[in-house]
Design a protein around this motif. Structure first.
Motif, PDB file in Angstrom:
ATOM      1  N   CYS A 112       0.856  -1.191   0.000  1.00 61.57           N
ATOM      2  CA  CYS A 112       0.000   0.000   0.000  1.00 61.57           C
ATOM      3  C   CYS A 112       0.892   1.240   0.000  1.00 61.57           C
ATOM      4  O   CYS A 112       1.743   1.416   0.876  1.00 61.57           O
ATOM      5  CB  CYS A 112      -0.908  -0.013   1.220  1.00 61.57           C
ATOM      6  SG  CYS A 112      -1.896   1.496   1.408  1.00 61.57           S
ATOM      7  N   LYS A 113       0.694   2.103  -0.982  1.00 61.71           N
ATOM      8  CA  LYS A 113       1.548   3.278  -1.115  1.00 61.71           C
ATOM      9  C   LYS A 113       1.389   4.241   0.059  1.00 61.71           C
ATOM     10  O   LYS A 113       2.364   4.838   0.534  1.00 61.71           O
ATOM     11  CB  LYS A 113       1.240   3.967  -2.446  1.00 61.71           C
ATOM     12  CG  LYS A 113       1.596   3.097  -3.650  1.00 61.71           C
ATOM     13  CD  LYS A 113       0.996   3.611  -4.950  1.00 61.71           C
ATOM     14  CE  LYS A 113       1.753   4.812  -5.459  1.00 61.71           C
ATOM     15  NZ  LYS A 113       1.330   5.135  -6.847  1.00 61.71           N
ATOM     16  N   LYS A 114       0.176   4.362   0.595  1.00 60.85           N
ATOM     17  CA  LYS A 114      -0.050   5.233   1.752  1.00 60.85           C
ATOM     18  C   LYS A 114       0.646   4.685   2.994  1.00 60.85           C
ATOM     19  O   LYS A 114       1.224   5.438   3.781  1.00 60.85           O
ATOM     20  CB  LYS A 114      -1.553   5.381   2.010  1.00 60.85           C
ATOM     21  CG  LYS A 114      -2.276   6.250   1.002  1.00 60.85           C
ATOM     22  CD  LYS A 114      -3.739   6.418   1.363  1.00 60.85           C
ATOM     23  CE  LYS A 114      -4.452   7.309   0.363  1.00 60.85           C
ATOM     24  NZ  LYS A 114      -5.914   7.436   0.694  1.00 60.85           N
TER      25      LYS A 114
ATOM     26  N   SER B  63       7.264   9.297  -0.244  1.00 60.42           N
ATOM     27  CA  SER B  63       6.487   8.472  -1.159  1.00 60.42           C
ATOM     28  C   SER B  63       7.358   7.358  -1.718  1.00 60.42           C
ATOM     29  O   SER B  63       8.586   7.493  -1.820  1.00 60.42           O
ATOM     30  CB  SER B  63       5.939   9.316  -2.314  1.00 60.42           C
ATOM     31  OG  SER B  63       6.992   9.696  -3.183  1.00 60.42           O
TER      32      SER B  63
ATOM     33  N   GLU C  35       7.421   6.453  -4.715  1.00 59.09           N
ATOM     34  CA  GLU C  35       7.972   6.878  -6.007  1.00 59.09           C
ATOM     35  C   GLU C  35       9.268   7.670  -5.824  1.00 59.09           C
ATOM     36  O   GLU C  35      10.185   7.573  -6.648  1.00 59.09           O
ATOM     37  CB  GLU C  35       6.951   7.738  -6.758  1.00 59.09           C
ATOM     38  CG  GLU C  35       5.773   6.965  -7.316  1.00 59.09           C
ATOM     39  CD  GLU C  35       4.648   6.817  -6.298  1.00 59.09           C
ATOM     40  OE1 GLU C  35       3.611   6.239  -6.652  1.00 59.09           O
ATOM     41  OE2 GLU C  35       4.816   7.293  -5.145  1.00 59.09           O
TER      42      GLU C  35
ATOM     43  N   THR D 166       9.249   2.017 -12.342  1.00 60.80           N
ATOM     44  CA  THR D 166       9.009   2.257 -13.770  1.00 60.80           C
ATOM     45  C   THR D 166       9.603   1.129 -14.614  1.00 60.80           C
ATOM     46  O   THR D 166       8.959   0.618 -15.552  1.00 60.80           O
ATOM     47  CB  THR D 166       9.624   3.607 -14.193  1.00 60.80           C
ATOM     48  OG1 THR D 166       8.985   4.657 -13.457  1.00 60.80           O
ATOM     49  CG2 THR D 166       9.432   3.840 -15.687  1.00 60.80           C
TER      50      THR D 166
ATOM     51  N   THR E  87       2.535  -4.056 -11.205  1.00 61.66           N
ATOM     52  CA  THR E  87       1.533  -3.065 -11.614  1.00 61.66           C
ATOM     53  C   THR E  87       1.415  -2.011 -10.518  1.00 61.66           C
ATOM     54  O   THR E  87       1.740  -2.254  -9.354  1.00 61.66           O
ATOM     55  CB  THR E  87       0.149  -3.694 -11.841  1.00 61.66           C
ATOM     56  OG1 THR E  87      -0.316  -4.281 -10.609  1.00 61.66           O
ATOM     57  CG2 THR E  87       0.189  -4.754 -12.919  1.00 61.66           C
ATOM     58  N   ASP E  88       0.923  -0.839 -10.905  1.00 57.28           N
ATOM     59  CA  ASP E  88       0.656   0.259  -9.980  1.00 57.28           C
ATOM     60  C   ASP E  88      -0.750   0.763 -10.277  1.00 57.28           C
ATOM     61  O   ASP E  88      -1.005   1.340 -11.330  1.00 57.28           O
ATOM     62  CB  ASP E  88       1.693   1.369 -10.173  1.00 57.28           C
ATOM     63  CG  ASP E  88       1.461   2.564  -9.249  1.00 57.28           C
ATOM     64  OD1 ASP E  88       0.460   2.567  -8.510  1.00 57.28           O
ATOM     65  OD2 ASP E  88       2.302   3.485  -9.272  1.00 57.28           O
ATOM     66  N   ASP E  89      -1.680   0.501  -9.331  1.00 56.03           N
ATOM     67  CA  ASP E  89      -3.068   0.943  -9.548  1.00 56.03           C
ATOM     68  C   ASP E  89      -3.364   2.248  -8.814  1.00 56.03           C
ATOM     69  O   ASP E  89      -4.523   2.575  -8.555  1.00 56.03           O
ATOM     70  CB  ASP E  89      -4.054  -0.147  -9.119  1.00 56.03           C
ATOM     71  CG  ASP E  89      -3.977  -0.458  -7.623  1.00 56.03           C
ATOM     72  OD1 ASP E  89      -3.230   0.236  -6.894  1.00 56.03           O
ATOM     73  OD2 ASP E  89      -4.664  -1.402  -7.182  1.00 56.03           O
ATOM     74  N   ASN E  90      -2.303   2.978  -8.481  1.00 56.01           N
ATOM     75  CA  ASN E  90      -2.352   4.242  -7.737  1.00 56.01           C
ATOM     76  C   ASN E  90      -2.540   4.056  -6.234  1.00 56.01           C
ATOM     77  O   ASN E  90      -2.308   4.990  -5.469  1.00 56.01           O
ATOM     78  CB  ASN E  90      -3.451   5.186  -8.273  1.00 56.01           C
ATOM     79  CG  ASN E  90      -3.164   5.662  -9.683  1.00 56.01           C
ATOM     80  OD1 ASN E  90      -2.005   5.941 -10.016  1.00 56.01           O
ATOM     81  ND2 ASN E  90      -4.190   5.730 -10.514  1.00 56.01           N
ATOM     82  N   ASN E  91      -2.949   2.869  -5.820  1.00 55.31           N
ATOM     83  CA  ASN E  91      -3.074   2.574  -4.389  1.00 55.31           C
ATOM     84  C   ASN E  91      -2.020   1.567  -3.922  1.00 55.31           C
ATOM     85  O   ASN E  91      -1.426   1.722  -2.867  1.00 55.31           O
ATOM     86  CB  ASN E  91      -4.469   2.028  -4.072  1.00 55.31           C
ATOM     87  CG  ASN E  91      -5.555   3.049  -4.297  1.00 55.31           C
ATOM     88  OD1 ASN E  91      -5.439   4.190  -3.863  1.00 55.31           O
ATOM     89  ND2 ASN E  91      -6.608   2.650  -5.002  1.00 55.31           N
ATOM     90  N   ASN E  92      -1.801   0.550  -4.744  1.00 57.87           N
ATOM     91  CA  ASN E  92      -0.891  -0.537  -4.378  1.00 57.87           C
ATOM     92  C   ASN E  92       0.080  -0.852  -5.503  1.00 57.87           C
ATOM     93  O   ASN E  92      -0.273  -0.761  -6.685  1.00 57.87           O
ATOM     94  CB  ASN E  92      -1.676  -1.810  -4.049  1.00 57.87           C
ATOM     95  CG  ASN E  92      -2.438  -1.704  -2.755  1.00 57.87           C
ATOM     96  OD1 ASN E  92      -3.264  -0.810  -2.567  1.00 57.87           O
ATOM     97  ND2 ASN E  92      -2.178  -2.612  -1.835  1.00 57.87           N
TER      98      ASN E  92
END
Length: 367
Positions: A312-314, A323, A325, A333, A342-347
């Protein structure tokens, strides 16, 4: 906060040919070892653990007297998930009853293979019938959460053998299944046989087919593939192992047991005689190291990516103050372009291809 306790029982009737765990077939020290282990447990300054995992070795090799003494001292921690590992050759109605009476609510049984010929090749002490009898006895005793350990890539194992194993295990309906590929570990009899070119290992492509067959069949049967090697019915994930994969704190007691507390990793003396002597002198720590921030980052990534839900990115930003990133942008990348994550913006999580080449992914995060 320390959530989990691991308890090591280092005794086996016979050491398996592939095993490099800290275990011994010499059972003469069982009584004095159990007493010193209990003394170590009594010094723990924690009132409750969410999970306890008693592993080995073979915990169910303990005499009823030693088992009873150990269970009594562990019971005070009132764990929500309380696992005992077992070998089918050491399961009895009496030790199962003791486990149930003292709050053990999860049994992990090392089956490994459905075929007696492959069990003999692995050096296991049990037969398929021993497993079936032990599994039935565990259900009668009241166990409602049972894991079965399986192994693929065993020398001379055919795809048909693995298909038979998976289908029959699904048919008896355990709550959890672990599927591990054979690894040739240094210092084991299998390692010597491998060096002498006497092991007929499974072709890598067939081994991968075995893994995918297990994933597909277990999913069809209602099991969640929640970690690279682990599958469970809903709400029956192994919470103790999730402690490790989430890089949460845990204590380990017994010879060679590892702990992780306050960003420090430390381990007990492995040698039984030295552990017993050290326990009496209150000196059992063999190795201790403070984790650097780079150590923590790397471990968080390759342990977290073992889980199918990924990282989880958060949670990452909350733990490390930056972050994911900012720290691993280039690596992420690169791995996305290769189709491995994969990166679904959350995980951030492994793809199906990434699962097959997980070691290649993990190495990208070693700083």
């Amino acid at each position: 906060m320390i959530k989990s306790l691991y308890v090591h029982i280092p005794f086996c009737i016979k050491k398996c040919l592939y095993c490099d765990f800290n275990s011994y077939s010499n059972n003469e020290l069982q009584d004095v070892y159990t007493d010193e282990l209990i003394n170590e447990i009594k010094k723990i300054d924690v009132k409750k653990f969410k999970t306890i995992f008693v592993g080995g070795g073979t915990p169910t090799i303990l005499s009823l007297n030693n088992l009873n003494k150990l269970l009594k001292v562990l019971r005070k921690f009132s764990p929500n998930e309380y696992t005992f590992e077992s070998n089918p050759g050491t399961i009895t109605e009496k030790n199962l009853s003791l486990l149930i009476e003292n709050g053990v609510n999860r049994l992990s049984i090392g089956l490994q293979a459905w075929q007696d010929s492959l069990l003999m090749k692995l050096g296991r002490i049990h037969s398929l019938n021993d497993f079936l009898d032990g599994y039935a006895a565990a259900r009668r005793a009241g166990f409602k959460n049972i894991n079965i350990d399986l192994m693929f890539g065993i020398p001379d194992q055919r795809m048909e053998d693995w298909v038979e194993t998976i289908k029959n295990v699904i048919a008896i309906n355990p709550e959890h299944v672990s599927c591990y590929s054979l690894i040739i570990e240094e210092g084991t009899p299998f390692n010597r046989l491998y060096d002498e070119n006497k092991l007929n290992l499974v072709d890598e492509d067939i081994e991968r087919d075995m893994y995918h067959f297990a994933i597909n069949e277990l999913k069809k049967a209602g099991y969640q593939h929640y970690e690279i090697s682990n599958f469970s019915k809903k709400d029956f994930e192994c919470k103790h192992n999730i402690t490790y994969w989430n890089l949460n704190e845990y204590l380990g007691v017994g010879a060679g047991a590892h702990s992780y507390v306050d960003n420090r990793r430390f381990s007990n003396i492995k040698n039984l005689t030295q552990y017993i002597k050290g326990a009496g002198e209150n000196n059992i720590i063999e190795e201790c190291s403070k984790q650097t921030n780079n150590d923590l980052l790397s471990e968080y990534m390759f342990l977290g990516l073992r889980m199918m839900e990924g990282i989880c990115k958060k949670d990452f930003e909350k733990k490390f103050g930056e972050s994911i990133e900012k720290i691993y942008g280039n690596e992420i990348t690169n791995l996305i372009q290769k189709g491995l994550i994969t990166d679904d913006n959350n995980n951030i999580k492994l793809t199906e291809k990434g699962i097959d080449f997980s070691n290649h992914v993990f190495v990208e995060f070693l700083k």
